[in-house]
Design a protein around this motif. Structure first.
Motif, short mmCIF file in Angstrom:
data_model
loop_
_atom_site.label_atom_id
_atom_site.label_comp_id
_atom_site.label_asym_id
_atom_site.label_seq_id
_atom_site.Cartn_x
_atom_site.Cartn_y
_atom_site.Cartn_z
N PHE A 203 -2.03 -20.28 -4.59
CA PHE A 203 -1.76 -20.69 -3.20
C PHE A 203 -1.96 -19.51 -2.24
N PHE A 204 -1.51 -18.33 -2.65
CA PHE A 204 -1.70 -17.13 -1.82
C PHE A 204 -3.19 -16.88 -1.60
N ARG A 207 -4.65 -19.44 0.83
CA ARG A 207 -4.32 -19.10 2.21
C ARG A 207 -5.20 -17.94 2.70
N SER A 210 -8.68 -19.42 3.20
CA SER A 210 -8.72 -20.41 4.28
C SER A 210 -8.73 -19.74 5.64
N LYS A 211 -8.10 -18.58 5.76
CA LYS A 211 -8.13 -17.84 7.02
C LYS A 211 -9.52 -17.32 7.31
N LYS A 216 -8.19 -24.38 8.76
CA LYS A 216 -7.13 -25.07 9.50
C LYS A 216 -7.76 -26.06 10.50
#
Length: 511
Positions: A203-204, A207, A210-211, A216
């Motif tokens: 998950f880290f 994230r 995804s940045k 998003k």
């Protein structure tokens, strides 16, 4: 997001899988020393129920995610990738919570049906929270596989096993004074904690990536076309889920099937539980140990085949298929020889259990076919033929059930081992036949002949070395290590001398 080539992705996963296999092997040794065959038998009885709940939760979506994300990437459609991820997380997250609650409150009714030894109930209860953790982790891993970025999978697997080993060492010893059943439950709790650590890691990294790519976006934009996305996911996922459900149900009944068959041969229930532990806790981990390479290959192969299919690149598809079969052959052949020749010494050194070596020697020759199973499975899924995988599995497992009952009730645990072997062989043949009928897939006999030559030279040198070392007084550990080390060294040299690794051109299919 950085995309790796098929070969590089396979290398990354193989390296990580090697580390996790070693860690898992160390974990198995620790458990066998702390719990013994009886405790291992309780663990093996309790765990098969979990895959059933996980399979129902996932709906086969991880494989579908990997395939559809890869195809969407090949078509340069990032919005579709985002919709696939959002819909999958909503579906699996909701189902996992519901099924976990049901499983927890119905556990007392489930236990008498599936567990031959009711002491395994505590271990079954302890593993229940793992379902939502694995379900969400599987979606994120499917996303990374589709993106052909294998690093998050590699890192999370290593962290998961490190955390699991640390907690097993503490919790099992802490609970052992209260009884073997509570110690087994402690081992299961450690597995849950390890999976949780792996989820946090993946998950880290999600994230983080995804940045970088700006993943998003408004949730409503993904849900507007959610029905179509869900349909596409289920079109691939449901046959895969059917495959998984059948396999999970079969796995849940397998402990009872095996132990009952052994009891029919004239063995007590307690002895049958111990023999079950020898087979599934000692012999099979050694057989599965070399498969980390083919399993890693399979993980990278599904999106790779899907991508070539989306691009209509038939030649690249066959080249990747040929590469996967050659890797399976040149990994499986020496592994089979080593596990057969040094079966009893290996189990004696590792587990202090020569009886497990007898079972290992029975299993090893036919188990050779298993090393081809993972890439064949991946090829069929990459081609979108999940239904063929499901029917092949059903046929093979039904045959396996009959073989276990017939041979197990007559020859005991040895008969069960032969029955399991026969089922695996049939499954591999059926999957190979399916691929051949769909796209024309052929075996390059040059590779088979050269592999046979290489393992023959390896076996001769290895047995000679073992015989020499036995009379040198170094001890069994050094005898086995030296003989296997020399064998592998000779095998690698013969591979290079025969130019096997340079054979990169696959046989052309008759299209």
């Amino acid at each position: 997001m950085q995309k790796q080539s098929f070969v590089r992705g396979t290398v990354i996963l193989t390296t990580a899988a090697f580390i996790t296999k070693i860690l898992g092997f160390v974990n198995g040794i620790i458990l066998s020393r702390l719990l013994g065959t009886e405790g291992i038998g309780l663990l093996m009885m309790a765990y098969p129920l979990v895959p059933l709940v996980i399979t129902l939760t996932e709906l086969g979506l991880p494989v579908a995610i990997s395939k559809l994300v890869s195809e969407a990437d090949a078509q340069s459609n990032p919005l579709k990738v985002k919709r696939i991820l959002v819909v999958s997380l909503i579906v699996t997250g909701t189902l996992s919570v519901i099924l976990t609650v049901i499983f927890f409150f119905c556990s007392k009714m489930i236990a008498p049906v599936f567990l031959t030894d009711q002491r395994a109930y505590y271990a079954m209860l302890a593993i229940t929270p793992i379902t939502p953790i694995i379900a969400i982790s599987a979606v994120l891993k499917g996303y990374f596989r589709g993106k052909q970025n294998m690093k998050p999978l590699a890192f999370s697997g290593v962290i998961e096993h490190l955390v699991q080993i640390a907690f097993i060492f503490v919790l099992v010893q802490l609970l052992l004074p209260y009884g073997i059943e509570y110690a087994a439950a402690g081992a299961m709790i450690s597995v849950v904690i390890g999976e949780g650590a792996g989820l946090l890691c993946v998950f880290f990294m999600f994230r983080l990536y995804s940045k970088k790519i700006g993943i998003k976006h408004k949730l409503s934009n993904s849900l507007q076309q959610g029905k179509q996305t869900l349909f596409e996911l289920l079109h691939i996922g449901l046959p895969t889920m059917g495959n998984g459900v059948f396999l999970a149900i079969y796995g849940a009944f397998l402990p009872m099937l095996v132990t009952k068959s052994i009891v029919l041969s004239g063995v007590s229930t307690a002895a049958a539980t111990e023999q079950y532990g020898l087979l599934f806790g000692y012999a099979f981990p050694l057989l599965f140990l070399p498969s980390f390479i083919t399993q890693s290959l399979s993980t990278a192969l599904i999106p790779a085949i899907s991508e070539t299919k989306a691009n209509h690149d038939v030649m690249l598809m066959h080249r990747r298929m040929d590469q996967s079969m050659r890797i399976a052959l040149f990994v499986g052949a020496p592994s089979t020889v080593i596990l057969y020749l040094w079966a009893v010494p290996l189990t004696t050194v590792i587990y202090h259990s020569p009886d497990a070596g007898v079972l290992l020697k029975i299993l090893a020759p036919i188990f050779f076919s298993y090393y081809f199973e993972a890439p064949l499975y991946a090829i069929l899924l990459g081609l979108g033929k999940a239904s063929a995988v499901m029917w092949n599995l059903i046929i093979a497992n039904l045959f396996e059930v009959v073989a276990i009952i017939m041979l197990g009730s007559k020859f005991g645990i040895n008969g069960v081992a032969i029955g399991l072997d026969c089922g695996m062989l049939l499954l591999t043949l059926l999957n190979f036949s399916s691929i051949s009928s769909i796209i024309g897939f052929y075996v390059d006999m040059r590779n088979v002949i050269k592999a046979a030559f290489c393992v023959s030279v390896m076996a001769i040198c290895g047995t000679s070395a073992f015989s020499f070392l036995e009379h040198s007084g170094y001890g069994l550990l050094w005898d086995v290590s030296g003989a296997i080390g020399l064998s592998l060294h000779v095998y690698i040299i013969t591979l290079k001398l025969t130019n096997v690794l340079k054979l990169t051109k696959p046989i052309q299919p008759h299209l």
